[in-house]
Scaffold this active site. Structure first.
Site, PDB file in Angstrom:
ATOM      1  N   GLU A 312       0.901  -1.180   0.041  1.00 55.37           N
ATOM      2  CA  GLU A 312      -0.154   0.042  -0.133  1.00 55.37           C
ATOM      3  C   GLU A 312       0.835   1.365  -0.039  1.00 55.37           C
ATOM      4  O   GLU A 312       1.824   1.311   0.750  1.00 55.37           O
ATOM      5  CB  GLU A 312      -0.936  -0.066   1.265  1.00 55.37           C
ATOM      6  CG  GLU A 312      -1.837  -1.096   1.258  1.00 55.37           C
ATOM      7  CD  GLU A 312      -3.155  -1.119   1.999  1.00 55.37           C
ATOM      8  OE1 GLU A 312      -3.196   0.123   2.507  1.00 55.37           O
ATOM      9  OE2 GLU A 312      -3.776  -2.002   2.370  1.00 55.37           O
ATOM     10  N   ASN A 327      -0.007  -5.629   3.539  1.00 56.09           N
ATOM     11  CA  ASN A 327      -0.932  -6.404   4.054  1.00 56.09           C
ATOM     12  C   ASN A 327      -0.744  -8.039   3.622  1.00 56.09           C
ATOM     13  O   ASN A 327      -0.913  -8.216   2.381  1.00 56.09           O
ATOM     14  CB  ASN A 327      -2.327  -5.955   3.714  1.00 56.09           C
ATOM     15  CG  ASN A 327      -2.720  -4.655   4.606  1.00 56.09           C
ATOM     16  OD1 ASN A 327      -2.646  -4.627   5.519  1.00 56.09           O
ATOM     17  ND2 ASN A 327      -3.452  -3.933   3.647  1.00 56.09           N
ATOM     18  N   GLU A 333     -10.881  -6.150  -1.080  1.00 49.59           N
ATOM     19  CA  GLU A 333     -11.254  -5.689  -2.329  1.00 49.59           C
ATOM     20  C   GLU A 333     -10.559  -6.515  -3.654  1.00 49.59           C
ATOM     21  O   GLU A 333     -10.213  -5.894  -4.408  1.00 49.59           O
ATOM     22  CB  GLU A 333     -10.839  -4.031  -2.527  1.00 49.59           C
ATOM     23  CG  GLU A 333      -9.289  -3.751  -2.025  1.00 49.59           C
ATOM     24  CD  GLU A 333      -9.029  -3.688  -0.699  1.00 49.59           C
ATOM     25  OE1 GLU A 333      -7.907  -2.958  -0.554  1.00 49.59           O
ATOM     26  OE2 GLU A 333      -9.896  -4.077   0.372  1.00 49.59           O
ATOM     27  N   ARG A 378     -18.900  -1.330  -0.937  1.00 47.49           N
ATOM     28  CA  ARG A 378     -19.093  -2.214   0.332  1.00 47.49           C
ATOM     29  C   ARG A 378     -20.320  -1.785   0.855  1.00 47.49           C
ATOM     30  O   ARG A 378     -20.509  -0.491   1.364  1.00 47.49           O
ATOM     31  CB  ARG A 378     -18.141  -1.753   1.121  1.00 47.49           C
ATOM     32  CG  ARG A 378     -16.379  -2.178   0.719  1.00 47.49           C
ATOM     33  CD  ARG A 378     -15.397  -2.008   1.915  1.00 47.49           C
ATOM     34  NE  ARG A 378     -14.184  -2.274   1.567  1.00 47.49           N
ATOM     35  CZ  ARG A 378     -13.198  -2.539   2.204  1.00 47.49           C
ATOM     36  NH1 ARG A 378     -13.347  -2.579   3.520  1.00 47.49           N
ATOM     37  NH2 ARG A 378     -12.012  -2.808   1.734  1.00 47.49           N
ATOM     38  N   ASP A 573     -77.734   9.895   6.942  1.00 48.48           N
ATOM     39  CA  ASP A 573     -76.811  10.929   7.013  1.00 48.48           C
ATOM     40  C   ASP A 573     -76.817  11.833   8.276  1.00 48.48           C
ATOM     41  O   ASP A 573     -75.801  12.000   8.633  1.00 48.48           O
ATOM     42  CB  ASP A 573     -77.298  11.946   5.906  1.00 48.48           C
ATOM     43  CG  ASP A 573     -75.806  12.950   5.431  1.00 48.48           C
ATOM     44  OD1 ASP A 573     -74.732  12.519   5.918  1.00 48.48           O
ATOM     45  OD2 ASP A 573     -76.129  13.966   4.534  1.00 48.48           O
ATOM     46  N   ASP A 679     -71.123  13.003  -8.347  1.00 53.32           N
ATOM     47  CA  ASP A 679     -69.789  12.703  -8.614  1.00 53.32           C
ATOM     48  C   ASP A 679     -68.982  13.833  -7.808  1.00 53.32           C
ATOM     49  O   ASP A 679     -69.587  15.002  -7.678  1.00 53.32           O
ATOM     50  CB  ASP A 679     -69.409  13.016  -9.907  1.00 53.32           C
ATOM     51  CG  ASP A 679     -67.898  12.775 -10.176  1.00 53.32           C
ATOM     52  OD1 ASP A 679     -67.565  11.551 -10.239  1.00 53.32           O
ATOM     53  OD2 ASP A 679     -67.010  13.736 -10.210  1.00 53.32           O
ATOM     54  N   LYS A 742     -76.714  19.088  -4.003  1.00 55.25           N
ATOM     55  CA  LYS A 742     -76.168  18.545  -3.047  1.00 55.25           C
ATOM     56  C   LYS A 742     -75.236  19.509  -2.220  1.00 55.25           C
ATOM     57  O   LYS A 742     -74.093  19.827  -2.624  1.00 55.25           O
ATOM     58  CB  LYS A 742     -75.672  17.247  -3.204  1.00 55.25           C
ATOM     59  CG  LYS A 742     -74.752  16.749  -2.102  1.00 55.25           C
ATOM     60  CD  LYS A 742     -74.257  15.169  -2.907  1.00 55.25           C
ATOM     61  CE  LYS A 742     -73.469  14.353  -1.854  1.00 55.25           C
ATOM     62  NZ  LYS A 742     -74.141  14.418  -0.657  1.00 55.25           N
ATOM     63  N   HIS A 774     -76.670  20.677   5.018  1.00 53.78           N
ATOM     64  CA  HIS A 774     -76.253  20.487   6.483  1.00 53.78           C
ATOM     65  C   HIS A 774     -76.386  21.853   6.945  1.00 53.78           C
ATOM     66  O   HIS A 774     -76.140  23.051   6.653  1.00 53.78           O
ATOM     67  CB  HIS A 774     -74.615  19.969   6.361  1.00 53.78           C
ATOM     68  CG  HIS A 774     -74.405  18.653   6.006  1.00 53.78           C
ATOM     69  ND1 HIS A 774     -74.386  17.426   6.925  1.00 53.78           N
ATOM     70  CD2 HIS A 774     -74.339  18.073   4.558  1.00 53.78           C
ATOM     71  CE1 HIS A 774     -74.225  16.435   6.155  1.00 53.78           C
ATOM     72  NE2 HIS A 774     -74.412  16.746   4.614  1.00 53.78           N
ATOM     73  N   THR A 909     -67.338  13.279  -0.535  1.00 48.54           N
ATOM     74  CA  THR A 909     -66.431  11.907  -0.973  1.00 48.54           C
ATOM     75  C   THR A 909     -66.364  11.601  -2.257  1.00 48.54           C
ATOM     76  O   THR A 909     -67.658  11.585  -2.857  1.00 48.54           O
ATOM     77  CB  THR A 909     -67.308  10.940   0.179  1.00 48.54           C
ATOM     78  OG1 THR A 909     -67.561  11.596   1.428  1.00 48.54           O
ATOM     79  CG2 THR A 909     -66.688   9.736   0.016  1.00 48.54           C
TER      80      THR A 909
END
Length: 1098
Positions: A312, A327, A333, A378, A573, A679, A742, A774, A909
């Site tokens: 190295e 080493n 590696e 690694r 409801d 819808d 509605k 409502h 909804t």
């Protein structure tokens, strides 16, 4: 690049020759010297390197033996070998693999011919190599004397100097004490670096930049080296700033032959441990490359080096190279060298160990060529976002990246594997090969993107950033690359949707629902009294007209009726808005005969819809179809009305046309009469489908226009009077029997009621008009009276005790106000009182679900936030359940902002749910409207919002909101199929394993059993909200406590030392004060955030 011209296929003949030479059946005897065939190899190591050697042995017909510690009984390397034996019984995890006597004993008892040391542990211990020789067992590596010389970093430096190889200034012998290090620093100055004298891999390595850090880093380096290599000896060198780390692979035999297999660039490091390695080194000067090769071979020949090793070097910014160490083992590696040279280094090691020469193996320097480029990443179980802290735990999901040009070397990478804090954090090595660096990087990036690892953190996002970095791809990098490129830590978060969902489902299965009721109200103990009902059949009603004259005749009768007609919502409801739709069929049936006999002149009873299906099946364990059948039998004279969400039927997504048609057909057969088709976006194609399906079933088609905004406000023109009139034209042209407005949020005011209904009546004099609203703001009665005056035939009400707030206007109030006028309803007021009394008591049975538990009144701010009545109640309830009750005002404001973000939607909804989901997301994450718009491409927005932007529920009036829609990633084709399979037994950690089948594959998650854990004892966790509580930054073992109770500490002062995965971490004091209590002792094993100690702040 010098080597990029080589073609990968050009060495095919060499590969074939290598396979023949290395085959057990075809190998030749060495030309001279002693030949000892190897029949059985032990690997004195663990993990992926053990498996790497086993595979090479199997290819050569050699039997394999594994050794394992008590902590490694479940590890894969034990299962990959032909034989496996326990070593180091009773010893700590690392110490077991350092137990030379036990390893040799196992080898002798089982007729092992050779021991391969792998890397780390005993691989560079000369006493281990000598012990093998003394036992008559071959050591797959250099001779004991060579291991000793190369392992002694100081002696290796001396040998390099004698060989004429340049070295970094450093000590000539291992340090004897701290004073030696101080003397060196005084001579050469800072920075300096401590290194382990008898090991590598970054263990025992510490950089010191100033005098005050010297003692602490000396202690840490010594301790790490001792733990990793069994010897804490250190030497010290001058630290070279910003060098490249280049290493040369060498291979020698017993006959003095030494060759190099070119070099690797290992400059990309963190904490002196390599992260990414490249072979050959990119943009390396050819003359420098040649010198590195020559110096490496010269040094190896000088010491008579045999087997594989690595020399190295550091290369400074001026191109000067310095030897740092040899080493004397196989490197982690080594894989990239194998890929570019087509030489199997482990095969070569084993053959050299048997006594073959390199020429016998066809390995001579002139035949070694570089073939393209290879990169190794690694993949570790470390968290880059927290300074690469090791993570431990159980791998819940593991899916690797594969394909052309990809090699994987792994061991513990599989679902269910336990990652412990005792060993290295390496999970898998990924090696990519191609013609050049950019090609290899591209393959590596693709492979890493395919990985899925759940249960533990990994460094994959960080590696992906490295691979896309311009400097990495097109220039040279040095050892400061990671530190100087902080953008590498801008990690893209993983979505991990499937595993998060499994954890949630598992938690519900083990511990029950996660949103307990926010109130402690208990159901009333009093049952409601049913008012008297006359004997005989009920009087005729509008249903009798419908059955006799059909839908068209019914519509004419409604339009010709004198006075105001009412629709009663009490049966659906009203209790959806007030009681979360929880009313049982039992309580509805009890009052049904009274309604049939006393309110026969009602336009209809609303008693069925999407919420009915949801709650009946999810909470009440009832059949919604049976409810319809039983109520029909009890109320034969009043028409039933249901909500049909166009193409969504009673669901939340578009269904196939034939499913919607069949649903309407079956509903009509079971007693439904009027289909109020709407819808959520007033999207005409969806509405027309529902209208056609209801008409085909023989039902009354009531097309409902969802109302929002304010037609009386000139400033609000998106939903103008003209908009509603054009939509009504289309619906009447399509053949609706009844036209409905509605008003799901109760936004109609008297003036806007007159304008809208008056205009509709003028345009359609023969079409019945029905208005639904409502009473959230409290103006419901006034608005409905205005609608009636303007020409509405029917308005909605709920019985008094179930009216008001987010429900409908009061039936009693409407009846009383209309009495004696042209709008007279003909309903006896005293019967309304009896009806109301029943529901007042019945409502008490549902006290835990009653909206009044958290909401005491309606609120006129609905004119600003436009929250639909039923959703208003649910949001209020959810906010309290989630601990956001005190932030409900903020939730409402966020709802307004979310609506603007989404383009000012009609909210009913499921569109109202989309707005509500986004609003709660904003509150939980403390986001403003501007921040959501700015960060939309980075945020994990609720699925309902993403699907809306994909067009799942239709196209909103005015189009989709921009720039939000363009920024959000609109993923398609991602569907998860999940099946719950089983619950496991309770384990020692208070967890249960929950098993699922996900997309056909077995998955499991560990879930804490909160009830069982109350009876179990666990180490306390540090509370981040409590100043002075110091927790473990990562799982690990306490090596040293530097304080005791009563100790005075300064901010930043070391408190204790933790060891995890053979790396040591110093825990420093977050504040100045006095140690109040210690909750850990030396040798304690801690999990992340476990409480270590408490400090009283000064």
């Amino acid at each position: 690049m010098l080597w990029s011209g080589a073609v990968r296929g050009g060495l095919g003949l060499l590969a074939v020759r290598r396979a023949c030479l290395f085959s057990r059946s075809a190998h030749s005897s060495p030309k001279s010297g002693e030949y000892r065939p190897i029949k059985k190899v032990m690997v004195a190591n663990r993990g992926e390197i053990a498996i790497r050697v086993f595979r090479a042995c199997t290819e050569l017909g050699i039997r394999t033996v594994a050794v394992y510690s008590e902590q490694d009984t479940g590890q894969m390397h034990r299962q990959k070998a032909d034989e496996a034996y326990l070593i180091g019984k009773g010893l700590p995890p690392v110490a077991a693999y350092l137990d030379i006597a036990d390893i040799i004993k196992v080898a002798k008892e089982n007729n092992v011919d050779a021991i391969h040391p792998g890397y780390g542990f005993l691989s560079e211990r000369s006493d281990f190599a000598q012990a093998c020789a003394d036992a008559g067992v071959m050591f797959v590596g250099p001779s004991p004397e060579t291991v000793r010389m190369m392992g002694d970093k100081v002696e290796a430096r001396s040998l390099a100097i004698r060989a004429g190889v340049p070295v970094v200034p450093g000590t000539d012998a291992p340090l004897t004490c701290l004073q030696d290090a101080k003397a060196f620093a005084q001579t050469y100055g800072f920075p300096i670096i401590f290194k382990a004298a008898y090991g590598g891999g970054g263990r025992g390595m510490r950089v010191v930049r100033e005098y005050e850090e010297l003692e602490e880093n000396y202690q840490r380096a010594y301790s790490e080296a001792l733990a990793a290599f069994g010897n804490g000896a250190l030497f010290v060198e001058k630290f070279i700033e910003k060098p490249r780390h280049i290493e040369v692979q060498i291979l020698g035999d017993k006959f003095g032959n030494v060759i190099h297999l070119f070099e690797r660039d290992c400059s990309i490091q963190r904490r002196h441990q390599k992260v990414v390695e490249i072979a050959p080194a990119f943009q390396l000067d050819p003359h420098l490359r040649a010198r590195l090769h020559t110096d490496s071979v010269t040094l190896a020949k000088q010491v008579g080096y045999e087997n594989a090793g690595t020399v190295e070097f550091l290369v400074d910014k001026h191109g000067k190279h310095y030897f740092i160490e040899v080493n004397s083992r196989l490197q982690v590696e080594h894989t990239v060298t194998e890929e570019i040279t087509d030489v199997d280094l482990v095969h070569a090691q084993l053959k050299v160990c048997e006594g073959h020469s390199l020429p016998d193996l066809g390995l001579s320097q002139d035949k070694i060529r570089v073939n393209g480029c290879a990169i190794q990443c690694r993949v570790t179980t470390e968290d880059p976002a927290r300074g690469f802290q090791p993570d431990t735990g159980r791998i819940e999901v593991f899916r690797s990246g594969e394909g052309m040009g990809i090699r994987l070397d792994s061991a513990s990478a599989f679902p269910g594997a336990i990652i412990s804090p005792h060993y290295d954090s390496l999970l898998v090595k990924v090696i990519a090969s191609s013609n050049d660096l950019q090609g290899a990087a591209s393959k590596m990036s693709r492979a890493l993107a395919e990985f899925r690892v759940r249960g533990v953190k990994t460094n994959i996002p960080f590696l992906q950033n490295v691979l896309s970095n311009t400097q990495f791809l097109h220039a040279t990098v040095d050892t400061q690359f990671i530190d100087e490129n902080q953008e590498l830590f801008n990690l893209k978060p993983t979505q991990n949707r499937a595993q998060k969902l499994l954890h949630y489902l598992g938690h519900v299965m083990v511990n029950g629902p996660t949103t307990p009721l926010p109130v402690k109200a208990k159901p009333s103990a009093i049952d409601p009294v049913i008012p008297p009902v006359s004997m005989g059949d009920p009087p005729l009603g509008f249903r009798d007209i419908l059955l006799r004259d059909g839908p068209e005749g019914f519509a004419k009768a409604v339009r010709a009726h004198k006075g105001l007609l009412l629709m009663d919502t009490t049966f659906r409801d009203a209790h959806q808005s007030l009681l979360a739709t929880r009313v049982r069929t039992h309580d509805l049936k009890k009052i049904s005969p009274f309604v049939s006999h006393n309110f026969n002149n009602l336009y209809s009873l609303e008693n069925w819809g999407g919420a009915t299906f949801d709650v009946a099946m999810r909470f009440l364990s009832e059949c919604p179809w049976k409810r319809l059948q039983e109520m029909r039998a009890l109320i034969p004279n009043v028409p039933f009305q249901m909500l049909l969400r166009g193409a969504n039927a009673v669901g939340y997504t578009n269904y196939p046309d034939n499913a919607v048609f069949k649903f309407c057909e079956v509903a009509k057969e079971n007693g439904m009469d009027v289909f109020r088709v709407f819808d959520s976006l007033n999207y005409l194609p969806n509405m027309l489908l529902g209208m056609e399906a209801a008409g085909a079933a023989g039902g009354v088609v009531e097309a409902a226009i969802s109302y929002t905004g304010d037609v009386s406000d000139p400033a609000r023109q998106k939903y103008s009077l003209d908009y509603y009139m054009k939509l009504a034209d289309e619906l009447v042209r399509a053949g609706t029997h009844v036209l409905c407005i509605k008003d799901m949020a109760g936004l109609l005011k008297p003036e806007s009621s007159k304008m809208l209904i008056g205009a509709l009546r003028d345009r359609f004099p023969d079409v019945p008009i029905h208005v639904h609203t409502h009473d959230t703001a409290g103006a419901g009665v006034a608005a409905m009276l205005a609608c009636a005056e303007a020409g509405a035939d029917v308005v909605d009400v709920a019985v008094d005790s179930m009216a008001g707030m987010t429900s409908q206007p009061s039936m009693g109030a409407m009846v009383a106000c209309a009495k004696g006028t042209k709008l007279d309803t003909g309903i006896p007021l005293e019967k309304v009182y009896d009806y109301s009394e029943y529901w007042e008591v019945a409502r008490g049975l549902y006290a835990p679900f009653d909206c009044t538990a958290t909401m005491k009144s309606g609120n006129a701010d609905v004119y600003e936030n436009e929250i639909p009545g039923g959703q208003y109640t649910n949001l209020h309830f959810q906010a309290h359940s989630m601990g956001l009750g005190h932030k409900f005002k903020q939730v409402k404001k966020s709802y307004t902002e979310a609506n603007k973000l989404l383009g000012d939607l009609i909210k009913v909804t499921p569109s109202s749910k989309i707005v509500g989901d986004l609003a709660q997301f904003m509150v939980q994450n403390n986001l403003t409207r501007a921040e959501v718009e700015e960060q939309a491409d980075e945020l994990s927005l609720p699925l309902s919002v993403v699907e809306f932007l994909q067009g799942h529920i239709g196209i909103p009036h005015g189009g989709f909101p921009e720039p939000l829609r363009s920024k959000v990633e609109l993923e398609r084709g991602k569907t998860l199929h999940i099946k719950a399979l089983a619950l496991g037994d309770l384990n020692k950690a208070g967890q249960r394993e929950v098993f699922f089948e996900l997309n056909g594959q077995l998955r499991s998650v560990l879930v804490k059993d909160t009830l069982a854990m109350k009876e179990m004892k666990f180490h306390p966790k540090a509370q981040k909200s409590i100043k002075g509580q110091v927790g473990a930054p990562m799982p690990g073992k306490v090596l040293e406590l530097k304080v005791e109770v009563g100790s005075k500490v300064e901010k930043g002062q070391p408190l204790c030392v933790l060891s995890a995965m053979k790396m040591e971490t110093v825990v420093n004091s977050p504040l100045a004060g006095t140690v109040k209590a210690l909750h850990a002792t030396v040798d304690s094993s801690l999990e992340g955030d476990d409480l270590i100690l408490e400090i009283d702040e000064e």
